[in-house]
Design a protein around this motif. Structure first.
Motif, mmCIF file in Angstrom:
data_model
loop_
_atom_site.group_PDB
_atom_site.id
_atom_site.type_symbol
_atom_site.label_atom_id
_atom_site.label_comp_id
_atom_site.label_asym_id
_atom_site.label_seq_id
_atom_site.Cartn_x
_atom_site.Cartn_y
_atom_site.Cartn_z
ATOM 1 N N ALA A 89 0.839 -1.203 0.000
ATOM 2 C CA ALA A 89 0.000 0.000 0.000
ATOM 3 C C ALA A 89 0.873 1.253 0.000
ATOM 4 N N ASN A 90 1.964 1.223 0.747
ATOM 5 C CA ASN A 90 2.889 2.363 0.755
ATOM 6 C C ASN A 90 3.591 2.528 -0.589
ATOM 7 N N ILE A 91 3.969 1.405 -1.196
ATOM 8 C CA ILE A 91 4.621 1.474 -2.510
ATOM 9 C C ILE A 91 3.655 2.085 -3.521
ATOM 10 N N ARG A 92 2.396 1.681 -3.466
ATOM 11 C CA ARG A 92 1.397 2.243 -4.381
ATOM 12 C C ARG A 92 1.250 3.751 -4.165
ATOM 13 N N LYS A 93 1.151 4.179 -2.903
ATOM 14 C CA LYS A 93 1.003 5.605 -2.609
ATOM 15 C C LYS A 93 2.215 6.388 -3.100
ATOM 16 N N ALA A 94 3.415 5.825 -2.904
ATOM 17 C CA ALA A 94 4.630 6.495 -3.367
ATOM 18 C C ALA A 94 4.660 6.578 -4.889
ATOM 19 N N LEU A 95 4.181 5.541 -5.552
ATOM 20 C CA LEU A 95 4.118 5.542 -7.016
ATOM 21 C C LEU A 95 3.159 6.607 -7.538
ATOM 22 N N GLU A 96 2.055 6.809 -6.828
ATOM 23 C CA GLU A 96 1.031 7.749 -7.279
ATOM 24 C C GLU A 96 1.546 9.183 -7.373
ATOM 25 N N SER A 97 2.559 9.502 -6.585
ATOM 26 C CA SER A 97 3.118 10.857 -6.631
ATOM 27 C C SER A 97 4.497 10.875 -7.284
ATOM 28 N N SER A 98 4.795 9.861 -8.082
ATOM 29 C CA SER A 98 6.106 9.753 -8.734
ATOM 30 C C SER A 98 5.944 9.776 -10.253
ATOM 31 N N PRO A 99 7.054 9.960 -10.989
ATOM 32 C CA PRO A 99 6.997 9.899 -12.458
ATOM 33 C C PRO A 99 7.158 8.480 -13.012
ATOM 34 N N VAL A 100 7.223 7.479 -12.140
ATOM 35 C CA VAL A 100 7.421 6.096 -12.584
ATOM 36 C C VAL A 100 6.273 5.658 -13.487
ATOM 37 N N LYS A 101 6.626 5.066 -14.628
ATOM 38 C CA LYS A 101 5.625 4.643 -15.605
ATOM 39 C C LYS A 101 5.641 3.131 -15.858
ATOM 40 N N LYS A 102 6.566 2.422 -15.212
ATOM 41 C CA LYS A 102 6.650 0.976 -15.435
ATOM 42 C C LYS A 102 7.058 0.283 -14.142
ATOM 43 N N VAL A 103 6.356 -0.810 -13.809
ATOM 44 C CA VAL A 103 6.680 -1.624 -12.646
ATOM 45 C C VAL A 103 6.973 -3.045 -13.105
ATOM 46 N N VAL A 104 8.092 -3.573 -12.633
ATOM 47 C CA VAL A 104 8.432 -4.980 -12.853
ATOM 48 C C VAL A 104 8.461 -5.635 -11.479
ATOM 49 N N GLY A 105 7.562 -6.595 -11.250
ATOM 50 C CA GLY A 105 7.437 -7.211 -9.932
ATOM 51 C C GLY A 105 7.988 -8.618 -9.899
ATOM 52 N N LEU A 106 8.776 -8.910 -8.856
ATOM 53 C CA LEU A 106 9.298 -10.264 -8.659
ATOM 54 C C LEU A 106 8.307 -11.027 -7.787
ATOM 55 N N SER A 107 7.531 -11.865 -8.422
ATOM 56 C CA SER A 107 6.471 -12.623 -7.770
ATOM 57 C C SER A 107 6.986 -14.036 -7.477
ATOM 58 N N SER A 108 6.141 -15.025 -7.555
ATOM 59 C CA SER A 108 6.587 -16.407 -7.386
ATOM 60 C C SER A 108 5.581 -17.349 -8.028
ATOM 61 N N MET A 109 6.043 -18.531 -8.372
ATOM 62 C CA MET A 109 5.158 -19.520 -8.951
ATOM 63 C C MET A 109 4.059 -19.853 -7.943
ATOM 64 N N GLY A 110 2.828 -19.891 -8.392
ATOM 65 C CA GLY A 110 1.711 -20.121 -7.485
ATOM 66 C C GLY A 110 1.006 -18.848 -7.078
ATOM 67 N N ALA A 111 1.409 -17.717 -7.663
ATOM 68 C CA ALA A 111 0.827 -16.423 -7.288
ATOM 69 C C ALA A 111 -0.610 -16.256 -7.785
ATOM 70 N N GLN A 112 -1.091 -17.191 -8.593
ATOM 71 C CA GLN A 112 -2.451 -17.061 -9.117
ATOM 72 C C GLN A 112 -3.523 -17.417 -8.075
ATOM 73 N N TYR A 113 -3.116 -18.057 -6.977
ATOM 74 C CA TYR A 113 -4.085 -18.475 -5.955
ATOM 75 C C TYR A 113 -4.335 -17.350 -4.955
ATOM 76 N N ASP A 114 -5.612 -17.119 -4.648
ATOM 77 C CA ASP A 114 -5.955 -15.968 -3.810
ATOM 78 C C ASP A 114 -6.221 -16.307 -2.345
ATOM 79 N N LYS A 115 -6.051 -17.566 -1.970
ATOM 80 C CA LYS A 115 -6.246 -17.924 -0.559
ATOM 81 C C LYS A 115 -5.624 -19.292 -0.269
#
Length: 290
Positions: A89-115
């Motif tokens: 949530a903090n990263i999102r808020k910081a992005l909202e007031s920044s000039p950043v136009k691209k995010v590359v996220g390091l996720s993990s296998m299995g990230a499609q499951y929501d619970k």
């Protein structure tokens, strides 16, 4: 400016080095100045910011164009999933007031499951943290890192035993973190991957017995994989510094991996394979430590 969160970690620091080699401007974000000294010597800009410190994070994003982001995980919090949500949530808020136009996220296998997936839920949160924002978003889901096994090197050398939470004959996808960093660097530099989710594999799946054999060859000593009895998981993780909540989530994730209920998504993602074998990685890692 390419901004790298987690710049002192094994993947983040390698990405910084890779970008510097191609003359790309890089700022590494670290949690304390000492962790950034080596990166600074290489020519990187350094910012000190914790993801729980919104003002410091906002300041560090000010001149950015691309952000490489991970979900910080220490295994020591009393609510690790809640902490991940607060950080994102903090990263999102910081992005909202920044000039950043691209995010590359390091996720993990299995990230499609929501619970119900324990630690893997942090990656699900990451992939949904920036929904609705007018920025490019690309996510990388790597397999299990070879480097995780290096934590057991002292036990391997002393006793010839490789402890494992997995059945010794269970094959799971694994990968070199250095290969992950190289792939992530390419994604950062590529302008044509918006919306992509990459599932990243090494050359093949390996068992804990395969890992023990790789260590045997690397240190010239017989090494045997030995599964930690499930009744001892909590105690083992507690000794390693895990909090009770981190233990609960780790066990939940591990149980699902063993049962085969967590796997790559396949449909809707892009599958990529890297080249470094388990043996080559272990050989180099052991040599570097020695």
């Amino acid at each position: 400016m390419n901004i790298i969160l987690g710049a002192s970690g094994q993947v983040g620091s390698a990405i910084v080095s890779n970008l510097l080699q191609t003359q790309q401007p890089v700022k590494g974000i670290v949690r304390n100045e000492g962790k950034g000294l080596q990166l600074k010597k290489q020519g990187a800009h350094i910012a000190v910011a914790d993801t729980f410190n919104l003002s410091a994070l906002t300041e560090s994003f000010k001149n950015g164009s691309t952000l490489f982001v991970i979900t910080p995980e220490t295994g020591k919090g009393d609510d690790i999933l809640g902490d991940a949500k607060k950080s994102l949530a903090n990263i999102r808020k910081a992005l909202e007031s920044s000039p950043v136009k691209k995010v590359v996220g390091l996720s993990s296998m299995g990230a499609q499951y929501d619970k119900g997936t324990g630690n893997l839920l942090m990656s699900y949160f990451l992939e949904h943290a920036f929904k609705g924002m007018d920025i490019e978003q690309t996510f990388i889901r790597p397999a299990y890192y070879y480097s995780n096994w290096m934590l057991y090197l002292s036990a391997i050398k002393e006793k010839g035993i490789l402890p494992t939470f997995y059945p010794v004959d269970l094959a799971i996808p694994m990968i070199s973190p250095i290969d992950v960093a190289e792939f992530a660097t390419e994604v950062i530099e590529d302008e044509n991957n918006d919306g992509n989710i990459y599932e990243l594999f090494g050359p093949r799946a390996y068992t804990s017995t395969d890992v023990a054999t790789a260590f045997s060859k690397a240190i010239d000593k017989k090494v045997t994989a030995q599964q930690v009895p499930r009744s001892q998981w909590g105690e083992t993780l507690k000794k390693a510094g895990f909090s009770d909540d981190a233990i609960k989530n780790f066990i939940e994730m591990t149980d699902l991996v063993i049962s085969g209920q967590v796997h790559a998504q396949g449909k809707g993602t892009i599958t990529e394979k890297t080249k470094t074998s388990l043996q080559d990685y272990i050989n180099q890692a052991v040599k570097h430590i020695n």
